[in-house]
Design an enzyme around this catalytic site. Structure first.
Site, PDB file in Angstrom:
ATOM      1  N   GLY A  89     -28.038 -12.777  37.489  1.00 21.61           N
ATOM      2  CA  GLY A  89     -27.897 -13.583  38.515  1.00 21.61           C
ATOM      3  C   GLY A  89     -27.443 -13.071  39.521  1.00 21.61           C
ATOM      4  N   ASP A  90     -26.471 -12.104  39.583  1.00 24.79           N
ATOM      5  CA  ASP A  90     -25.954 -11.538  40.871  1.00 24.79           C
ATOM      6  C   ASP A  90     -26.766 -10.857  41.431  1.00 24.79           C
ATOM      7  OD1 ASP A  90     -23.459 -12.755  39.923  1.00 24.79           O
ATOM      8  OD2 ASP A  90     -22.641 -10.938  38.784  1.00 24.79           O
ATOM      9  N   GLY A 127     -24.862  -3.434  31.466  1.00 23.75           N
ATOM     10  CA  GLY A 127     -23.861  -3.474  32.281  1.00 23.75           C
ATOM     11  C   GLY A 127     -24.202  -4.352  33.473  1.00 23.75           C
TER      12      GLY A 127
HETATM   13  O1  RIB Z   1     -21.723 -12.147  36.591  1.00 24.29           O
HETATM   14  C1  RIB Z   1     -21.466 -11.147  35.880  1.00 24.29           C
HETATM   15  C2  RIB Z   1     -19.826 -10.921  36.173  1.00 24.29           C
HETATM   16  O2  RIB Z   1     -19.281 -11.876  35.936  1.00 24.29           O
HETATM   17  C3  RIB Z   1     -19.504  -9.620  35.635  1.00 24.29           C
HETATM   18  O3  RIB Z   1     -19.466  -8.408  36.121  1.00 24.29           O
HETATM   19  C4  RIB Z   1     -17.963  -9.956  35.451  1.00 24.29           C
HETATM   20  O4  RIB Z   1     -16.970  -9.190  36.172  1.00 24.29           O
HETATM   21  C5  RIB Z   1     -17.900 -11.414  35.866  1.00 24.29           C
HETATM   22  O5  RIB Z   1     -17.233 -11.460  37.072  1.00 24.29           O
END
Ligand code: RIB
Length: 297
Positions: free
Chosen positions: A256-257, A292
């Site tokens: 999602g990030d 990761g």
């Molecule tokens: O969205 C994933 C992130 O959520 C991870 O990297 C963890 O650090 C949390 O912040």
């Protein structure tokens, strides 16, 4: 005309282990050896934005780390790619961490200990010369009042505001009204609908319609990510369905990030929001194939 991506958000070091199944409440499960992997929603999004721009210096990471050994590890990928860390500051506390279990299907369970992230302040954005070409990208792992203050600063300069409502938290009407783009998953969209009494509408229309209900109520463009079912967007009132891009899923952490960072980078490059969603979906799909939250730059 190209602008910058200003990320205002969290920086963590993730302690990640593989498990057969994620623990239920009250249950203990045995994991594999753990790995320390840079993470944090803000940092993950900044890295993804830098990876999709030709000049990583056009990404400014605004956040806080501690004064400990974890700080440089948490920032290692951001330093390596060479994005702008001038507004990331150390503070006399511990770097944020996240304890993450990843199961055999690539699903995760995450506990975040915010540490220095709790000291992130909108003041860090003062005098950065924001312009209408820039994109401010925020999430909900740093104090929300500071996130809203950051939005107010961006609003004054006409910068585009992209907010990822993750992890779910209370969002006042005024705050949502200040955003240009709101990116949510189903859980986060449901939380917003519950808080603002849009529940009846959800039941009538089904979960994929959440994006439309929220966009209509708050006058904001909404992108609802649906994992393997793709995404739904309502971009300036225009309703679209986006097909998922198949992936060999290893770990969904941070996908999602990657979506958010890539989307913001595309907007900063002047790409249409519709095309930006498609590019973000492709990048997020690739991210699921890597273990990761941060893929190698
Ligand atoms: O969205 C994933 C992130 O959520 C991870 O990297 C963890 O650090 C949390 O912040």
């Amino acid at each position: 005309m190209s602008g910058r991506v200003i990320v205002f958000g969290s920086i963590n070091l993730d302690l990640v282990t593989r498990v057969k199944t994620l623990p239920l409440p009250g249950e203990t499960v045995i994991g594999s050896d753990y790995q320390l992997i840079p993470g944090g929603k803000g940092a993950n999004q900044a890295l993804a934005a830098a990876q999709s721009l030709t000049d990583p210096k056009r990404v400014l990471m605004t956040g806080c780390v501690g004064e400990d050994d974890f700080a440089s590890r948490a920032l290692s990928n951001l330093s390596k790619i060479g994005l702008d860390l001038k507004r990331t500051r150390p503070s006399a506390t511990s770097t944020g961490i996240a304890m993450i279990g990843v199961d055999e299907n690539g699903e995760n369970s995450i506990v975040v200990c915010p540490g220095a992230n709790g000291l992130t302040s909108a003041e860090q954005l003062r005098d950065i010369g924001l312009s209408a070409r820039d994109v401010l990208l925020t999430q909900q792992e740093v104090p929300l009042d500071e996130v809203f203050a950051a939005h107010a600063i961006a609003r004054q300069s006409g910068a585009i505001i992209v907010h990822n409502a993750a992890p779910a938290a209370s969002l006042p009407t005024k705050a949502i009204g200040n955003m240009d783009y709101l990116i949510v998953n189903e859980t986060e969209a449901e939380a917003i609908c519950r808080e603002h009494d849009l529940k009846a509408r959800i039941n009538e229309t089904g979960s994929q319609e959440l994006a439309f209900v929220i966009a209509e109520r708050f006058g904001v463009s909404v992108i609802l990510t649906l994992g393997e079912n793709g995404a739904v967007s309502v971009l300036v009132g225009n309703r679209l369905q986006h097909e998922a891009i198949p992936a060999n899923v290893v770990d969904t952490t941070g996908a999602g990030d990657v979506f958010c960072g890539t989307f913001a980078a595309c907007l900063a490059d002047g790409i249409s929001s519709e095309q930006a969603v498609e590019k973000a979906m492709a990048a997020a799909s690739r991210a699921c194939e890597v273990f990761g939250a941060q893929s190698e730059s």
